[in-house]
Enzyme design. Sequence first.
Site, mmCIF file in Angstrom:
data_model
loop_
_atom_site.group_PDB
_atom_site.id
_atom_site.type_symbol
_atom_site.label_atom_id
_atom_site.label_comp_id
_atom_site.label_asym_id
_atom_site.label_seq_id
_atom_site.Cartn_x
_atom_site.Cartn_y
_atom_site.Cartn_z
ATOM 1 N N GLU A 35 0.835 -1.207 0.000
ATOM 2 C CA GLU A 35 0.000 0.000 0.000
ATOM 3 C C GLU A 35 0.873 1.262 0.000
ATOM 4 O OE1 GLU A 35 -3.279 0.000 -1.074
ATOM 5 O OE2 GLU A 35 -3.526 -1.458 0.542
ATOM 6 N N HIS A 36 0.523 2.190 -0.878
ATOM 7 C CA HIS A 36 1.252 3.454 -1.059
ATOM 8 C C HIS A 36 2.677 3.205 -1.578
ATOM 9 C CE1 HIS A 36 -1.494 6.593 0.676
ATOM 10 N NE2 HIS A 36 -2.074 5.502 1.118
ATOM 11 N N THR A 37 2.919 2.004 -2.052
ATOM 12 C CA THR A 37 4.238 1.696 -2.597
ATOM 13 C C THR A 37 4.346 2.078 -4.072
ATOM 14 O OG1 THR A 37 3.351 -0.524 -2.870
ATOM 15 C CG2 THR A 37 4.879 -0.189 -1.047
ATOM 16 N N ASP A 38 3.208 2.184 -4.755
ATOM 17 C CA ASP A 38 3.289 2.359 -6.221
ATOM 18 C C ASP A 38 3.967 3.678 -6.604
ATOM 19 O OD1 ASP A 38 1.025 3.840 -5.472
ATOM 20 O OD2 ASP A 38 -0.232 3.125 -7.140
ATOM 21 N N GLY A 131 -15.818 4.839 -4.022
ATOM 22 C CA GLY A 131 -15.263 5.415 -2.798
ATOM 23 C C GLY A 131 -15.041 4.404 -1.693
ATOM 24 N N GLY A 133 -12.616 2.121 -1.772
ATOM 25 C CA GLY A 133 -11.250 1.612 -1.816
ATOM 26 C C GLY A 133 -11.088 0.456 -2.785
ATOM 27 N N LEU A 134 -12.084 0.217 -3.621
ATOM 28 C CA LEU A 134 -12.006 -0.876 -4.600
ATOM 29 C C LEU A 134 -11.731 -0.332 -5.995
ATOM 30 C CD1 LEU A 134 -14.927 -3.094 -3.286
ATOM 31 C CD2 LEU A 134 -12.487 -3.271 -2.791
ATOM 32 N N ASP A 181 -3.715 0.828 -9.618
ATOM 33 C CA ASP A 181 -5.127 0.506 -9.824
ATOM 34 C C ASP A 181 -5.410 0.158 -11.274
ATOM 35 O OD1 ASP A 181 -5.185 1.262 -7.220
ATOM 36 O OD2 ASP A 181 -6.365 3.086 -7.520
HETATM 37 P P1 ADP Z 1 -12.498 4.565 -5.513
HETATM 38 O O1 ADP Z 1 -11.699 4.579 -6.775
HETATM 39 O O2 ADP Z 1 -11.758 3.982 -4.363
HETATM 40 O O3 ADP Z 1 -13.847 3.940 -5.667
HETATM 41 P P2 ADP Z 1 -12.301 7.377 -5.929
HETATM 42 O O4 ADP Z 1 -12.636 8.549 -5.085
HETATM 43 O O5 ADP Z 1 -10.937 7.251 -6.454
HETATM 44 O O6 ADP Z 1 -12.743 6.088 -5.116
HETATM 45 O O7 ADP Z 1 -13.249 7.355 -7.192
HETATM 46 C C1 ADP Z 1 -14.661 7.435 -7.041
HETATM 47 C C2 ADP Z 1 -15.194 8.385 -8.089
HETATM 48 O O8 ADP Z 1 -15.052 7.807 -9.402
HETATM 49 C C3 ADP Z 1 -16.684 8.656 -7.959
HETATM 50 O O9 ADP Z 1 -16.934 9.668 -7.013
HETATM 51 C C4 ADP Z 1 -17.016 9.097 -9.373
HETATM 52 O O10 ADP Z 1 -16.634 10.432 -9.580
HETATM 53 C C5 ADP Z 1 -16.124 8.183 -10.221
HETATM 54 N N1 ADP Z 1 -16.892 6.989 -10.568
HETATM 55 C C6 ADP Z 1 -16.784 5.766 -10.040
HETATM 56 N N2 ADP Z 1 -17.671 4.897 -10.582
HETATM 57 C C7 ADP Z 1 -18.368 5.596 -11.497
HETATM 58 C C8 ADP Z 1 -19.427 5.279 -12.407
HETATM 59 N N3 ADP Z 1 -19.964 4.057 -12.465
HETATM 60 N N4 ADP Z 1 -19.875 6.276 -13.197
HETATM 61 C C9 ADP Z 1 -19.331 7.496 -13.154
HETATM 62 N N5 ADP Z 1 -18.344 7.857 -12.331
HETATM 63 C C10 ADP Z 1 -17.857 6.936 -11.508
HETATM 64 MG MG MG Z 2 -9.851 5.596 -7.004
#
Ligand code: ADP
Ligand code: MG
Length: 391
Positions: A35-38, A131, A133-134, A181
């Site tokens: 984690e945070h290594t990339d 949001g 973390g996946l 990712d």
């Molecule tokens: P994570 O990548 O961990 O889910 P992030 O904050 O990096 O969290 O990314 C989430 C953001 O990516 C969402 O708030 C949105 O802006 C965008 N996003 C994710 N899935 C979708 C989707 N199906 N359609 C449109 N935007 C998306």
């Molecule tokens: Mg993300």
Amino acid sequence: MNEVLQLGSEYFSSQFSGAPDGLWSAPGRVNLIGEHTDYNDGFAFPIAIDKRTTVAARARADRLLRVTSSSFPGVVEVSLEDLDPDALTGWAAYPLGVAWAMARAAAGGASGGASRMSGVDLALTSDVPAGAGLSSSAAVECAVALALNDLWELGLDSQALARIGQLAENRVVGAPTGIMDQSASLLGEPDHGILLDCQNLLTETVALGFAVAGVGLLVIDTRTSHSHADGGYASRRRSCEDGARRLGVGSLRALGPDDLPRAAAQLDGQTYRRVRHIITENQRVLATVAALRASGAGAIGPFLDESHLSMRDDFEISTPELDLAVASAQELGAIGARMTGGGFGGAALALVRNDDAGKVAGGIARDFARARYTAPHIFPVTASEGARREL
Ligand code: ADP
Ligand code: MG
């Protein structure tokens, strides 16, 4: 056509009418360890998961890009000429940021690809929780990158597509994330992890053997929010860069456990702890892969557990909810557990024997209720195939 593709295709038709030219999909990822290594040129070991974002897309006769998502209201439109990384905001910054980065790559390439670029209608559907973390963001980026690569006939390889996703996220969204990712989302394989050497972007798929060992991964989404774009992630990145500079190396990847005494002597306490996390985390990634190969999935638990402690105490990116998820899982007999993803909320993962999965999930839910935390979403994930054209 399976149900997910059917839905994606129908959603496209409901937004743009008519049928798409094709469907592409890309998975979210869970980071097994590293984690945070990339962004420190180090090692990471993520897997692509069985949750995907699908994009249905159709080339247009004009130069207009239109994008819509079943997760957000409205259609966002911009012409290819007007794509401006500073003007893209909200969720559409992810897909349109990719279009901007691809247009830039095409213009810079030898193929003269820019001339083949037309407008495109893009409709996104997804079952990757955002949001958590996946990396729902990478799933969007990689699905869109693959679609545009085909429709624009750019012929870019996975490595180039991963960099494009990262560039979109860094430059357009403003999140200083590394390459992990997108690499996981593009390169995943069933029952395999992707060992990623972020220094030279060399990747190797490594058999997990989870099915044979009768074990699996549970994700515990704490449903507490995090945002990479804001302070915590960026400040950790700065600390790492600062540590590397003060220790006279280009990146923390150049350092190993033997350098820790020198680091302790030269750095302030906080920067030292940040540096120690990266150095030890790189070692744990390699140790995890070695243990998988030598002894199988049952042997990697201690590295997951140590990784969590390092993130909690040295990198300080965990939260009380994540700590509880990990501690509960461990007490309930998980082989190993750690928070996963950038931190400051999001998800933890637990490696469990299949026979124990119900007990572990139930126990964590009970412990969260007792602590009066928001009820977590707990679900299994399996290592799955990376981004692909579906139709
Ligand atoms: P994570 O990548 O961990 O889910 P992030 O904050 O990096 O969290 O990314 C989430 C953001 O990516 C969402 O708030 C949105 O802006 C965008 N996003 C994710 N899935 C979708 C989707 N199906 N359609 C449109 N935007 C998306
Ligand atoms: Mg993300």
